[in-house]
Structures are given as C-alpha cells and as structure tokens.
Design an enzyme around this catalytic site. Structure first.
Site, PDB file in Angstrom:
ATOM      1  N   ALA A  43      76.549  -5.481 -44.623  1.00  0.00           N
ATOM      2  CA  ALA A  43      77.134  -5.563 -43.276  1.00  0.00           C
ATOM      3  C   ALA A  43      76.640  -6.859 -42.644  1.00  0.00           C
ATOM      4  O   ALA A  43      75.444  -7.147 -42.659  1.00  0.00           O
ATOM      5  CB  ALA A  43      76.702  -4.364 -42.441  1.00  0.00           C
ATOM      6  N   LYS A 105      59.009  -8.729 -39.507  1.00  0.00           N
ATOM      7  CA  LYS A 105      57.622  -8.599 -39.026  1.00  0.00           C
ATOM      8  C   LYS A 105      57.550  -8.160 -37.576  1.00  0.00           C
ATOM      9  O   LYS A 105      56.665  -7.392 -37.188  1.00  0.00           O
ATOM     10  CB  LYS A 105      56.842  -9.901 -39.233  1.00  0.00           C
ATOM     11  N   GLU A 129      57.001  -5.957 -47.632  1.00  0.00           N
ATOM     12  CA  GLU A 129      56.215  -7.060 -48.203  1.00  0.00           C
ATOM     13  C   GLU A 129      56.627  -8.427 -47.631  1.00  0.00           C
ATOM     14  O   GLU A 129      55.783  -9.280 -47.344  1.00  0.00           O
ATOM     15  CB  GLU A 129      56.394  -7.071 -49.727  1.00  0.00           C
ATOM     16  N   ILE A 136      54.537 -14.825 -50.775  1.00  0.00           N
ATOM     17  CA  ILE A 136      53.222 -14.425 -51.311  1.00  0.00           C
ATOM     18  C   ILE A 136      53.128 -12.893 -51.267  1.00  0.00           C
ATOM     19  O   ILE A 136      53.312 -12.302 -50.210  1.00  0.00           O
ATOM     20  CB  ILE A 136      52.061 -14.999 -50.462  1.00  0.00           C
ATOM     21  N   GLY A 187      66.063 -23.539 -42.169  1.00  0.00           N
ATOM     22  CA  GLY A 187      66.056 -22.067 -42.157  1.00  0.00           C
ATOM     23  C   GLY A 187      64.655 -21.481 -42.116  1.00  0.00           C
ATOM     24  O   GLY A 187      64.459 -20.309 -42.439  1.00  0.00           O
ATOM     25  N   ASP A 201      54.987 -15.173 -33.827  1.00  0.00           N
ATOM     26  CA  ASP A 201      55.328 -14.762 -35.194  1.00  0.00           C
ATOM     27  C   ASP A 201      54.044 -14.537 -36.009  1.00  0.00           C
ATOM     28  O   ASP A 201      53.914 -13.546 -36.734  1.00  0.00           O
ATOM     29  CB  ASP A 201      56.197 -15.862 -35.840  1.00  0.00           C
ATOM     30  N   LYS A 205      52.430 -10.999 -37.751  1.00  0.00           N
ATOM     31  CA  LYS A 205      51.972 -10.893 -39.141  1.00  0.00           C
ATOM     32  C   LYS A 205      50.489 -10.514 -39.199  1.00  0.00           C
ATOM     33  O   LYS A 205      50.070  -9.740 -40.063  1.00  0.00           O
ATOM     34  CB  LYS A 205      52.222 -12.214 -39.867  1.00  0.00           C
TER      35      LYS A 205
HETATM   36  N1  HSE Z   1      59.555 -18.424 -39.007  1.00  0.00           N
HETATM   37  C1  HSE Z   1      58.726 -17.901 -40.031  1.00  0.00           C
HETATM   38  C2  HSE Z   1      57.788 -18.987 -40.511  1.00  0.00           C
HETATM   39  C3  HSE Z   1      59.569 -17.389 -41.166  1.00  0.00           C
HETATM   40  O1  HSE Z   1      58.050 -20.164 -40.226  1.00  0.00           O
HETATM   41  O2  HSE Z   1      56.786 -18.690 -41.139  1.00  0.00           O
HETATM   42  C4  HSE Z   1      58.817 -16.583 -42.169  1.00  0.00           C
HETATM   43  O3  HSE Z   1      58.278 -15.425 -41.609  1.00  0.00           O
END
Ligand code: HSE
Length: 435
Positions: A43, A105, A129, A136, A187, A201, A205
């Site tokens: 989708a 995440k 993961e 990794i 990307g 971000d 994590k």
């Molecule tokens: N925006 C994230 C980074 C992508 O640059 O690490 C991977 O989680």
C-alpha cells in the site's frame, strides 16, 4: 512448504529497498529459511515503479486496509514512518493476527510499550531491528549476542545525517545547509530534518538501545537531547588541534544512582575507533561486564542497508511463525522483568568539558577564569589562547576540564560569563574518553 506472504506499507526509500532485497536475494534467503518469502501486496499513496524489482508481481493499492486485512498475509511490514497513522495501522495489523516488522524508531520509542502489549495479547511478534543504526544488526547483538552480560554502557553515532554533516563540514569546510540538502537528496534525512540535526532521531534510537540493554521501559521523553546546529567550524578545528573529533553521540549508562540517557555533540579522543567513523556510517560501542567493549559499524541510513535489517527481521519472524513462544521477547527480557530504573537529569551527570569563550586581550584574564574554575573544584586539563582577534579585539580562549557535575559547570559558566573581561556566551561541549 508454502511461501511466507508479506505485505508492505510504504514503497519509499526503505519500502522499495525491502522489495529489492527480497527479490534480488530470493534464492539466498530461501536457502537460509527453507521456504520462500513473497511480497504479495503493498500500500502506498504514491510510488515510482522505476527501480522496484518485481513490482509487477505485487498487488499495489493506495489503501493500507488492503494489506492489513488481507487474510493471506502473514507479516505486515510498516515502512511509512512517523507516529500516526503508523501506530493505528500497526495496532490494527496486530489485532488481525499479523506479525509486524517496522523500521519506525519514532513509533517504537513513543508507543513501543503499547505495541508490545498488543503483540503479546494477539500472540504475534513485533520486530524492529531497522529502527536503530540502519543496516547494523545492533538490536540482535544486544538481545542475543550479548545476552550473557550485564550491559554497563552504550555510546553510539546513531544518526547518519548528522554524522554526514559534521564530516563534510570538517573535511571540506562545507556549509551546514548545503550538506543537509544533499543528505535529503540521498534519502538519509528524516521527513522533518530537524529530527536529525536536533538529535530527536538519535534520542528515539537511544531510548530503544537503553531499553534493550538495561531491561528498562522506553524513556524517550526523559532523554536529554542537544543537536549539532550550534557547533561552529572553529570548535571543530580547535578540538582537532587538541586531539579530539566532535561526534554527535547518544550515550546510555547504567550507574548506581540511575540511568544516564543523553544525546549531544561530544569530543572524543582521535585515537578511539568511534572517533573516526565518518560520513553516513553509524557505530555503536557497547560495554558488557563480561565481554568488555565491543564495537559495531556500518551504514546507518539508506535504502538497501536499512532494508537489509528489515529483511533480517522478516526472516527471523518467518522462522518462528508457527511456534511463536520460541521467539526472543520484543524487549529482550521476559514479560514482567522490565525494571523501571530512574533516569538521571542532565544536571546530575558528570563529564569532562571543552569550553570556548572570547576574552579581552589584557593581562590577568586567564587567571580570572582559572580561579573561578578552581573555586568550583574544577581542574583544568588544557588551556589555550589563540592569536586571532575578533572585530572588538577579543581572543578565543579554549580549555578542557577534568570531570565535573553538570550543575557545578552550569553555575561556573554563569560566573565566567558575568566577568567584565569575557564577551558573550561560553560555548561548552561535553567530552568522553570512552575507555
Ligand atoms: N535519518 C536517519 C539517519 C535515517 O540519518 O540516521 C536512519 O534512521
């Protein structure tokens, strides 16, 4: 044996990569698994079929329900990112008895506990993961490879975009905004790139890493987060001259007083391997009480590396699909064995510091600053005054301190900034030796 049927939510950078990995390595994967994995449906609101291997064999719709409610699909793979509607889609898929794999995440860090409970309730697995450090296999390393250890601390470069920006600024003197734009085109960056450069971000994590390492709940909201936007090129140069690289680290440490959870720019001695991890690469250093330090390195973002981790999860889930009670628990610890360890506020954390200030070029300034540090019991490791003058006749003064509690450093910085001979704010970057 019948194939394991997979449905993808999202056909963007990671969704497209997942299809490509599954198609390109189909033979190798079925040699490992003993059965075939087939992407039967996807989708996506919009997608570019160009470069998507085998897309003509996939039923594509713009309605997630076509995947989530398809009775033939065993595993739903959520690759749309963000909190919502990803959360609702995952909850619905779990309620429909689907196993779920996600690379999200933000979703796990914010709503993980709710989703893990929903998966338990439905008797299915939720695997994630690819949520941390791209390609990794770090979560598997913690949950399984290091399961015999009490993990003491984790320190990682866990945002590829931020590391790419810092590296390009240092090596090529490139402009922050220009490098960020390139990371977006490649990307690597999040939909909202402030998540990358402000450390959000990385904090998502880190909360996941800490939860799996220490067997504690996900505490994204308690993670101290500082980005890289205030790092000046001159600090990168001064740090380098003193023998350090500046890295944007996520650090989680389990101490007797509580857990440290912090993301911030950090001076790391150049001799450490992790200080030399550049570009979009990620690295995670883990100290286990039995094994000692172990280091994991690889691509932290990008289509195929992230898809590699997604596909590993799909294979793992497929292996235990008919006897789910043998799967490793979502958080690596048995239900009911997650401990709500206290998280320390940043003021309670002790580190060394790099300080940079502008001082009037007159006799006695260094003595004034060092006596304020001495009064606070802060010992100086190195001190350097640079020759270059600013327009108003000030000179940069840089010093490295020994370890001191953050709160004491805050009070001392306020006293230094109040000096007549110091102009403007004192820049401070924490320092870790990671030994
Ligand atoms: N925006 C994230 C980074 C992508 O640059 O690490 C991977 O989680």
């Amino acid at each position: 044996m019948n194939p394991v049927n997979v449905g993808l939510l999202g056909l963007g950078t990671v969704g497209g990569g997942t299809l490509n990995v599954l198609v390109r390595n189909a033979e190798e994967i079925s040699r490992r698994l003993g059965r075939e994995i087939k992407v039967v449906a996807a989708a996506a609101r919009e997608y570019d079929p160009e470069g998507l291997d085998g897309i003509d064999q996939v039923r594509v719709s713009n309605d997630a329900a076509d995947v989530i409610s398809d009775p033939d699909i065993h595993i739903v793979v959520e690759l749309i990112g963000g909190y919502s509607p990803a959360r609702e889609f995952v909850l619905e898929a779990l309620a429909n008895g689907k196993h779920v794999v996600t690379a999200n995440k933000a979703l796990i860090a914010m709503h993980g506990e709710e989703l893990f409970a929903a998966a338990r309730e439905a008797g299915v697995t939720l695997a994630y993961e690819a949520a941390v450090a791209g390609g990794i296999p770090i979560l598997k390393a913690i949950r399984e490879g290091l399961a015999g250890n009490r993990i003491e601390w984790v320190a990682g470069i866990i945002n590829g975009t931020g590391n790419f920006i810092l590296t390009e600024m240092r090596d090529k003197g490139r402009d922050f905004a220009d490098v960020l734009k390139e990371a977006q085109e490649l990307g690597y960056a999040e939909a909202d790139p402030t998540f990358d450069v402000e450390g959000i971000d990385a904090a998502h994590k880190l909360a996941i890493l800490a939860s799996l390492s220490f067997g504690m709940p996900l505490h994204f909201e308690k993670t101290y987060t500082e980005g890289i936007t205030k790092i000046e090129p001159r600090d990168v140069t001064y740090a380098s001259e003193l023998g350090y690289n500046i890295k944007h680290l996520g650090i989680a440490r389990n101490t007797d007083e509580g857990v440290e959870l912090r993301v911030h720019p950090t001076l790391v001695p150049k001799g450490r391997l992790i200080a030399n991890v550049d570009g979009v690469m990620n690295a995670v250093l883990i100290k286990g009480d039995m094994v000692g330090p172990t280091l994991y390195y690889g691509a932290g973002a990008g289509s195929l590396p992230t898809a590699s981790a997604v596909v590993a999860d799909i294979i793992d889930v497929a292996r235990s699909i008919d006897h789910i009670d043998t799967a490793v628990p979502c958080q690596g610890y048995q239900d009911g064995k997650i401990e709500d360890l206290p998280v320390l506020p940043i003021e309670e954390i002790t580190t060394s510091f790099y300080l940079r200030m502008y001082a009037r070029d007159i006799a006695g300034v260094m003595a004034e600053v060092s006596s304020l540090l001495a009064e606070a019991g802060i010992s100086i490791e190195a001190m350097h005054q640079y020759e270059s003058h600013t327009e108003d006749g000030c000179v940069p003064l840089v010093m490295l301190t020994h370890r001191v509690k953050e709160q004491v450093m805050n009070e001392t910085i306020a006293r230094i900034e109040a000096l007549e001979t110091i102009k403007g704010e004192v820049a401070r970057i924490r320092m870790e030796h990671l030994d």
